[in-house]
Design a protein around this motif. Structure first.
Motif, PDB file in Angstrom:
ATOM      1  N   ALA A 147      32.500 -11.407 -41.192  1.00  0.00           N
ATOM      2  CA  ALA A 147      31.314 -11.888 -40.201  1.00  0.00           C
ATOM      3  C   ALA A 147      31.886 -12.128 -38.758  1.00  0.00           C
ATOM      4  CB  ALA A 147      30.309 -12.817 -40.932  1.00  0.00           C
ATOM      5  N   LEU A 148      30.701 -12.005 -38.043  1.00  0.00           N
ATOM      6  CA  LEU A 148      30.986 -12.396 -36.605  1.00  0.00           C
ATOM      7  C   LEU A 148      29.864 -13.453 -36.250  1.00  0.00           C
ATOM      8  CD1 LEU A 148      32.136 -12.596 -33.691  1.00  0.00           C
ATOM      9  CD2 LEU A 148      31.409 -10.369 -33.245  1.00  0.00           C
ATOM     10  N   TYR A 197      28.233 -12.104 -28.643  1.00  0.00           N
ATOM     11  CA  TYR A 197      28.134 -11.514 -29.871  1.00  0.00           C
ATOM     12  C   TYR A 197      27.332 -12.330 -31.055  1.00  0.00           C
ATOM     13  CZ  TYR A 197      31.998  -8.998 -27.827  1.00  0.00           C
ATOM     14  OH  TYR A 197      33.011  -8.503 -27.042  1.00  0.00           O
ATOM     15  N   ALA A 198      26.482 -11.878 -31.698  1.00  0.00           N
ATOM     16  CA  ALA A 198      26.010 -12.558 -32.905  1.00  0.00           C
ATOM     17  C   ALA A 198      25.738 -11.510 -33.906  1.00  0.00           C
ATOM     18  CB  ALA A 198      24.699 -13.281 -32.414  1.00  0.00           C
ATOM     19  N   ARG A 220      21.348  -4.219 -30.836  1.00  0.00           N
ATOM     20  CA  ARG A 220      22.054  -4.234 -31.979  1.00  0.00           C
ATOM     21  C   ARG A 220      22.646  -2.745 -32.539  1.00  0.00           C
ATOM     22  NH1 ARG A 220      20.902  -7.898 -36.029  1.00  0.00           N
ATOM     23  NH2 ARG A 220      19.072  -8.654 -34.937  1.00  0.00           N
ATOM     24  N   THR A 221      23.840  -2.943 -32.811  1.00  0.00           N
ATOM     25  CA  THR A 221      24.530  -1.711 -32.815  1.00  0.00           C
ATOM     26  C   THR A 221      25.079  -1.632 -34.367  1.00  0.00           C
ATOM     27  OG1 THR A 221      25.294  -1.552 -30.575  1.00  0.00           O
ATOM     28  CG2 THR A 221      26.791  -0.313 -32.268  1.00  0.00           C
ATOM     29  N   VAL A 270      25.174  -7.834 -32.909  1.00  0.00           N
ATOM     30  CA  VAL A 270      24.322  -7.698 -31.774  1.00  0.00           C
ATOM     31  C   VAL A 270      25.168  -8.458 -30.704  1.00  0.00           C
ATOM     32  CG1 VAL A 270      22.372  -9.284 -30.454  1.00  0.00           C
ATOM     33  CG2 VAL A 270      22.190  -8.399 -32.826  1.00  0.00           C
ATOM     34  N   ARG A 271      25.241  -7.632 -29.597  1.00  0.00           N
ATOM     35  CA  ARG A 271      25.800  -8.179 -28.415  1.00  0.00           C
ATOM     36  C   ARG A 271      24.829  -8.172 -27.133  1.00  0.00           C
ATOM     37  NH1 ARG A 271      29.040  -4.047 -24.391  1.00  0.00           N
ATOM     38  NH2 ARG A 271      28.624  -2.189 -25.227  1.00  0.00           N
TER      39      ARG A 271
END
Length: 342
Positions: free
Chosen positions: A267-268, A88-89, A126-127, A141-142
């Protein structure tokens, strides 16, 4: 043919937008079930009165409930035929989610790269999670490894450039959040933002042995239909892979012991499911403080944390070997920002 076998690697195109099916209205039932599955005890998510004292209208649903719900909507289109979810980002929680909100998901394909074995490839998406008013509540984003259907030519590789972390200036603090009157005894710990130092590591002490029934319930709860989680014949080893989100939520809940006041994930920055997790593994967690930042909200600080989940046999605070490869006992490496009283 009316049934859906799911997408394979060659079915994706960079730039396409996928609107995912079946919006979901969330209620207090999801909160109760989440707290039954995980030892989650965050005061802000447990008590309306505590949340109101912190400037919110009521207790929002746990941040990871929103994440799992939005993620689950994407599975039939993105990872039904996944080998593994990889990372993920650029994730941000943009607004709290409350009981009664309805969430849906939309994804854009931003990258594709075939693997060297020619039998699978990596898909980047990107979700965004949207509520009933069309407001974005979450984005991330994954990237996921997806099986190929057949021996077909691979598309030209497109690997997106992703930020190493969400900048502190881009964190979204919920409107009205105010920690100046924060009740530390009710929250369960007295440690505040100023008590943590960059570079500090925290052993969260407790452990949870994962059972088959629990992860199956969790995966169904979030309507995650990926075959690797349900069908024991889908993997060569005959095992059902534990949903990575189940590991994230367990580790996050265990981190309460030492980080009870890291109340809201906002946030991730990055995440990796470093090794597969299976029923019977005993999961433990530790954290490292990576950064700290002030916010404009009264009494609210931001803390950047690395949350690491490991299985039995792991050495204390060990992450990678000399070659930079994750150690086999490491299950999750999760880099996030959280909000904490100053």
């Amino acid at each position: 043919m009316k049934t859906n076998a799911g997408r394979f690697f060659e079915d994706y195109r960079v730039g396409e937008t996928i609107t995912h099916a079946v919006p979901r209205t969330l209620s207090g039932g999801e909160r109760a079930f989440y707290h039954a599955l995980y030892p989650a005890r965050g005061a802000l998510y447990s008590s309306d009165e505590f949340a109101r004292a912190c400037g919110l209208p009521a207790a929002p649903l746990d941040d990871l409930i929103a994440f799992h719900t939005v993620f689950g909507k994407t599975v039939p289109d993105i990872s039904l035929n996944a080998v593994a979810n990889l990372g993920y980002a650029e994730g941000r929680w943009l607004a709290p989610v409350y009981p009664g909100d309805t969430l849906r998901s939309v994804s854009e394909v931003i990258g594709l790269r075939e693997n060297s074995n020619g039998r699978s490839g990596v898909v980047w998406v990107r979700t965004r999670g949207l509520n009933q008013r069309g407001e974005a509540v979450l984005e991330y984003v994954r990237w996921v490894m997806v099986r190929k259907r057949r021996d077909t030519p691979a598309p030209a590789p497109v690997v997106p450039a992703l930020a190493p972390a969400v900048a502190a200036a881009d964190l979204v603090v919920p409107a009205g959040l105010d920690f100046t009157g924060y009740d530390f005894p009710l929250a369960g710990e007295g440690h505040r933002w100023g008590d943590y130092a960059v570079g500090e590591t925290i052993d969260h002490v407790d452990g949870v042995t994962i059972e088959e029934a629990e992860h199956m319930l969790a995966t169904r709860l979030w309507q995650n239909t990926a075959k690797v989680h349900f069908d024991a014949t889908f993997r060569e080893d005959g095992k059902r892979l534990i949903y990575g989100g189940h590991v994230i939520s367990l580790a996050r809940a265990l981190s309460f012991n030492g980080l009870a006041n890291a109340q809201m994930i906002v946030a991730l920055n990055g995440g990796a499911h470093a090794n597969p997790c299976f029923a019977g593994d005993t999961l433990r967690a530790w954290s490292e403080v990576l950064d700290k930042a002030e916010t404009a909200a009264p009494g609210v600080g931001a803390i950047r944390l690395r949350l690491v989940a490991v299985r039995q046999g792991a050495a204390p605070f060990a992450l990678k070997d000399a070659a930079g490869k994750y150690l086999p006992e490491v299950l999750l490496d999760f880099d996030y920002w959280a909000l904490m009283p100053r």
